[in-house]
Design an enzyme around this catalytic site. Structure first.
Site, PDB file in Angstrom:
ATOM      1  N   GLU A   1       6.536  -0.393  -6.367  1.00 30.66           N
ATOM      2  CA  GLU A   1       5.749   0.775  -7.257  1.00 30.66           C
ATOM      3  C   GLU A   1       6.536   0.858  -8.653  1.00 30.66           C
ATOM      4  O   GLU A   1       6.344   1.870  -9.277  1.00 30.66           O
ATOM      5  CB  GLU A   1       5.451   1.831  -6.578  1.00 30.66           C
ATOM      6  CG  GLU A   1       4.251   1.775  -5.704  1.00 30.66           C
ATOM      7  CD  GLU A   1       3.852   2.817  -4.633  1.00 30.66           C
ATOM      8  OE1 GLU A   1       2.645   3.218  -4.233  1.00 30.66           O
ATOM      9  OE2 GLU A   1       5.091   3.707  -4.312  1.00 30.66           O
TER      10      GLU A   1
ATOM     11  N   TRP B   1      -1.061  -1.509  -8.745  1.00 31.31           N
ATOM     12  CA  TRP B   1      -1.541  -2.433  -7.810  1.00 31.31           C
ATOM     13  C   TRP B   1      -2.699  -3.063  -8.299  1.00 31.31           C
ATOM     14  O   TRP B   1      -3.541  -4.186  -7.803  1.00 31.31           O
ATOM     15  CB  TRP B   1      -2.107  -1.699  -6.443  1.00 31.31           C
ATOM     16  CG  TRP B   1      -2.756  -0.378  -6.679  1.00 31.31           C
ATOM     17  CD1 TRP B   1      -1.919   0.828  -6.868  1.00 31.31           C
ATOM     18  CD2 TRP B   1      -4.065  -0.198  -6.994  1.00 31.31           C
ATOM     19  NE1 TRP B   1      -3.130   1.845  -6.867  1.00 31.31           N
ATOM     20  CE2 TRP B   1      -4.348   1.164  -7.173  1.00 31.31           C
ATOM     21  CE3 TRP B   1      -5.206  -1.056  -7.080  1.00 31.31           C
ATOM     22  CZ2 TRP B   1      -5.774   1.512  -7.403  1.00 31.31           C
ATOM     23  CZ3 TRP B   1      -6.625  -0.400  -7.138  1.00 31.31           C
ATOM     24  CH2 TRP B   1      -6.675   0.867  -7.359  1.00 31.31           C
TER      25      TRP B   1
ATOM     26  N   CYS C   1       1.365   0.573  14.863  1.00 32.32           N
ATOM     27  CA  CYS C   1       0.329   0.667  15.738  1.00 32.32           C
ATOM     28  C   CYS C   1       0.122   2.040  16.109  1.00 32.32           C
ATOM     29  O   CYS C   1       0.819   2.867  16.961  1.00 32.32           O
ATOM     30  CB  CYS C   1       0.388  -0.188  17.069  1.00 32.32           C
ATOM     31  SG  CYS C   1      -0.543   0.126  18.292  1.00 32.32           S
TER      32      CYS C   1
ATOM     33  N   ARG D   1       4.675  -0.821   4.122  1.00 33.31           N
ATOM     34  CA  ARG D   1       4.383   0.677   4.550  1.00 33.31           C
ATOM     35  C   ARG D   1       3.135   0.446   5.477  1.00 33.31           C
ATOM     36  O   ARG D   1       2.607  -0.707   5.400  1.00 33.31           O
ATOM     37  CB  ARG D   1       4.220   1.584   3.482  1.00 33.31           C
ATOM     38  CG  ARG D   1       2.932   1.177   2.742  1.00 33.31           C
ATOM     39  CD  ARG D   1       2.716   2.416   1.475  1.00 33.31           C
ATOM     40  NE  ARG D   1       1.442   2.281   1.009  1.00 33.31           N
ATOM     41  CZ  ARG D   1       1.187   3.148  -0.096  1.00 33.31           C
ATOM     42  NH1 ARG D   1       2.000   3.943  -0.506  1.00 33.31           N
ATOM     43  NH2 ARG D   1      -0.091   3.239  -0.590  1.00 33.31           N
TER      44      ARG D   1
ATOM     45  N   CYS E   1      -5.305  -1.761  14.193  1.00 33.60           N
ATOM     46  CA  CYS E   1      -4.552  -2.456  15.092  1.00 33.60           C
ATOM     47  C   CYS E   1      -5.374  -3.100  16.097  1.00 33.60           C
ATOM     48  O   CYS E   1      -6.221  -2.362  16.690  1.00 33.60           O
ATOM     49  CB  CYS E   1      -3.428  -1.867  15.625  1.00 33.60           C
ATOM     50  SG  CYS E   1      -2.250  -3.067  16.782  1.00 33.60           S
TER      51      CYS E   1
ATOM     52  N   GLU F   1      -3.351  12.836  -5.510  1.00 37.35           N
ATOM     53  CA  GLU F   1      -2.689  11.648  -6.496  1.00 37.35           C
ATOM     54  C   GLU F   1      -3.875  11.196  -7.390  1.00 37.35           C
ATOM     55  O   GLU F   1      -4.945  10.920  -7.261  1.00 37.35           O
ATOM     56  CB  GLU F   1      -2.398  10.508  -5.417  1.00 37.35           C
ATOM     57  CG  GLU F   1      -1.382  10.853  -4.548  1.00 37.35           C
ATOM     58  CD  GLU F   1      -0.950   9.339  -3.857  1.00 37.35           C
ATOM     59  OE1 GLU F   1      -1.363   8.327  -4.231  1.00 37.35           O
ATOM     60  OE2 GLU F   1      -0.299   9.586  -2.732  1.00 37.35           O
TER      61      GLU F   1
ATOM     62  N   GLU G   1      -2.796   8.420   3.398  1.00 38.23           N
ATOM     63  CA  GLU G   1      -3.795   7.585   3.411  1.00 38.23           C
ATOM     64  C   GLU G   1      -3.967   6.785   4.681  1.00 38.23           C
ATOM     65  O   GLU G   1      -3.748   5.570   4.842  1.00 38.23           O
ATOM     66  CB  GLU G   1      -3.410   6.575   2.190  1.00 38.23           C
ATOM     67  CG  GLU G   1      -3.237   7.272   0.771  1.00 38.23           C
ATOM     68  CD  GLU G   1      -3.295   6.163  -0.339  1.00 38.23           C
ATOM     69  OE1 GLU G   1      -2.833   5.166   0.034  1.00 38.23           O
ATOM     70  OE2 GLU G   1      -3.327   6.679  -1.575  1.00 38.23           O
TER      71      GLU G   1
END
Length: 657
Positions: free
Chosen positions: A353, A313, A118, A114, A158, A305, A153
């Protein structure tokens, strides 16, 4: 413009991310039934649904989303509808490899995860705006819609050729011409002078160390570029005519995006936060992030969240103990949130996840976690009826200055101490106030500081003339200001101030720092003070002189010394710093300015801040509480949160009336 109140509609929001595209349609009615059982009134939908919404380029499938939104609306559950642009489908990267981000090493990142985009690529921008416009056109007036959730988020950086061209355009706007850029970047150092714009690139892998202002400017540019993406999608959903607020989700203390600039473009601020249940400082760190969100938005905000259980994670993904999700949710409410959401509603059976916590975990509705979710939903429903709580402000007499440019710059390569970390400095000053139940806001140095009795600046490595004038005016009008070490060193072009530090603030503090004196790992200083008592200091010290003639003391003799390095023998004796002053107090105009030229131990800094607070007339929400009990006043309500494992009794006579 609409605000969070247009989404809450008189009730605290409760729910989480809902990803129905991961489940067969026969599961959806069960989800909605269990949401009602849990008291859910808001579901975030579509965050990672781009491939489901647009399976092939230009062909949209909204049928499944129509069904989901109708199910939710029929159950009285509102929707935070997301633009799915944080995770482009594989078809975009496959057909347009230029849309994939490139690192400073020149390697393009592949799709299959995810955030693989760019932000400069025209093909990405066009596809993102197309799916956003299609969503907005179809659902802008859907009765379930409560808010728009733009992207997710933001933070992708790039370094490709497309971003290089955009970076050069950003630099032209900032500096005007090559002469201005060369002067700002100091390119006469190491023969880096540029003669043509195409010679300039984003920071890439070089033989040794790159130009520090090139690095800093690219960080500024990258934040602005992502903000441009957010604004484009925000404007696209607004153009469809929905009179609902627009937000995106920040993360805890995230350096790549300048929170002050971003918050100004949102209708309200939202936070994703995942404190570690194994960290004994997690309650304090969580409170600090929540205070930042309230301050960025200038009022109520949304906890977008958190995990009801484990955060997959983490290297060690320990779940929250019983009651902890409720405790931290109430902490958010106490510190200004008007809603408590989670990631996610139903635990994913597949994908990265699959081990992440959820409101409805793999164990199902008979689980501890789901029972606690139902209890929390009921409690928030009851709290919605408390008169004056929803939408109420959280008053603070103290502000901590938070500055993204100073943060980025102080952590550039080749600074005097590689472990001098900006957020560590903020935390060191925040923690003793949190322990004392003194509520803090965060503020930019150029903000409205006059409403605070006390302003703390743990570090302001870079300071502009405007920021210096703002801080000086605050003190001169009667405020109390505390400035930490390694401050006032450089201007916004990373040009070092000469003549001593803190540069343009020398007169305010009545001191002149001649040398920064980082300490070796493990080394400490014994600091002596008649006012504060002895304490130790580590990591950092400075060679500071009283700046005679500066300030506005009775004899205009500069600052007075509050603490100095001890001169005794043995470990911590001070060596060449023995006897050198480190902490100063100076009268400036009608106010007081303190300079702290070291990093005191926790107990030493706690004593210093207790003294400063007392002098400034700053007190706790409640005094005399047991350690681990947090007290926060929001509007008419005082929240008491016990972060220890035992039972605490609070006498009625200590409660405010």
């Amino acid at each position: 413009m609409p605000d969070l109140g247009d989404a809450t509609r008189g009730r605290l929001l409760f729910g989480g991310d809902y990803n129905p595209e991961q489940w067969p349609p026969e599961v959806w009615p069960q989800d909605v039934r269990l949401m009602r059982q849990a008291g859910v009134n808001l579901a975030t939908v579509g965050v990672f649904a781009w491939a489901a919404l647009e399976p092939v380029p230009g062909e949209y499938d909204f049928g499944w989303l129509d069904t989901v939104l109708e199910l939710l609306h029929g159950a009285g559950i509102g929707v935070a509808l997301a633009t799915p642009t944080a995770s482009p489908p594989p078809w975009l990267g496959h057909r347009h490899p230029e849309t994939l981000p490139q690192g400073p090493d020149g390697v393009r990142r592949h799709y299959g995860s995810r955030m693989h985009y760019c932000p400069s690529a025209p093909a990405y921008r066009a596809a993102a705006l197309a799916v956003t416009a299609a969503l907005a056109g179809r659902y802008a007036h859907h009765p379930a819609l409560r808010m728009w959730h733009i992207g997710n988020e933001f933070g992708t950086v790039c370094h490709c050729g497309l971003c290089a061209e955009r970076f050069r355009g950003w630099l032209r706007t900032r500096y005007g011409d090559l002469e201005g850029l060369n002067a700002a970047w100091g390119t006469n150092v190491w023969s880096q002078r540029y003669s043509q714009w195409p010679e300039i690139s984003p920071p890439v892998t070089v033989q040794y160390i790159g130009n520090p202002l090139q690095d800093l400017d690219f960080q500024r540019f990258s934040s602005d570029l992502l903000l441009e993406c957010y604004i484009a999608e925000r404007d696209a959903v607004r153009a469809a005519g929905a009179d609902v607020p627009v937000t995106t989700n920040f993360m805890d203390f995230y350096r790549p995006v300048d929170g002050w600039r971003w918050a100004a473009e949102e209708d309200f601020v939202s936070l994703d936060t995942y404190p570690d249940p194994n960290d004994p400082r997690a309650p304090m760190l969580g409170a600090m992030s929540k205070d930042v969100m309230r301050s960025l938005g200038g009022g109520p905000w949304l906890l977008m969240e958190q995990s009801p259980g484990a955060a997959s994670w983490r290297p060690v993904a320990t779940p929250k103990r019983p009651g902890l999700n409720r405790l931290w949710s109430l902490q958010a409410l106490a510190r200004g949130a008007d809603g408590v959401l989670h990631f996610q509603w139903r635990a994913s059976r597949q994908g990265l996840e699959r081990a992440h916590g959820a409101m409805l975990p793999h164990a199902g509705p008979g689980s501890r976690v789901f029972r606690e979710i139902c209890d929390l939903g009921a409690e928030l429903g009851a709290l919605s009826d408390v008169d004056g709580l929803l939408g109420a402000d959280v008053h603070a007499d103290v502000a901590i200055v938070l500055d993204w440019d100073a943060w980025r710059a102080v952590e550039l390569p080749h600074q005097p101490h590689h472990e001098f970390r900006y957020v560590d400095r903020l935390t060191e000053y925040y923690e003793p106030l949190w322990n004392a139940n003194i509520t803090c806001d965060f503020a930019p140095a150029t903000g409205n500081l006059g409403r605070y009795r006390l302003v703390l600046v743990p570090n302001l490595y870079q300071v502009s003339a405007v920021a210096a004038a703002s801080l000086a005016e605050y003190v001169s009008r009667g405020g109390t200001l505390v400035l930490g070490p390694f401050s006032g060193v450089a201007d916004p072009d990373e040009r070092i101030y000469t003549g001593g530090w803190p540069g343009p603030l020398r007169e305010v503090f009545g001191v002149r720092v001649e040398e920064h004196w980082p300490l070796a790992d493990g080394a400490s200083l014994v600091v002596e003070s008649e006012e504060l008592g002895p304490f130790t200091a580590g990591t950092w010290a400075e060679w500071v002189e009283v700046d005679a003639g500066a300030g506005a003391g009775a004899d205009a003799g500069g600052a007075s010394v509050v603490a100095a390095v001890g001169g005794g023998a043995g470990s911590g004796s001070g060596g060449p710093l023995a006897g050198r002053p480190l902490i100063f107090r100076n009268r400036y105009g009608a106010g007081t300015a303190w300079y702290v030229g070291t990093l005191p131990s926790a107990d030493g800094l706690g004593r210093l801040l207790a003294r400063v607070c007392a002098d400034a007339g700053v007190g706790p929400v409640l005094d005399g509480l047991a350690p681990g009990v947090e007290a926060v006043r929001r509007g008419p309500v005082v929240f008491l949160l016990d972060h220890d494992a035992g039972t605490v009794e609070v006498r009625h006579d200590v409660l405010p009336h």
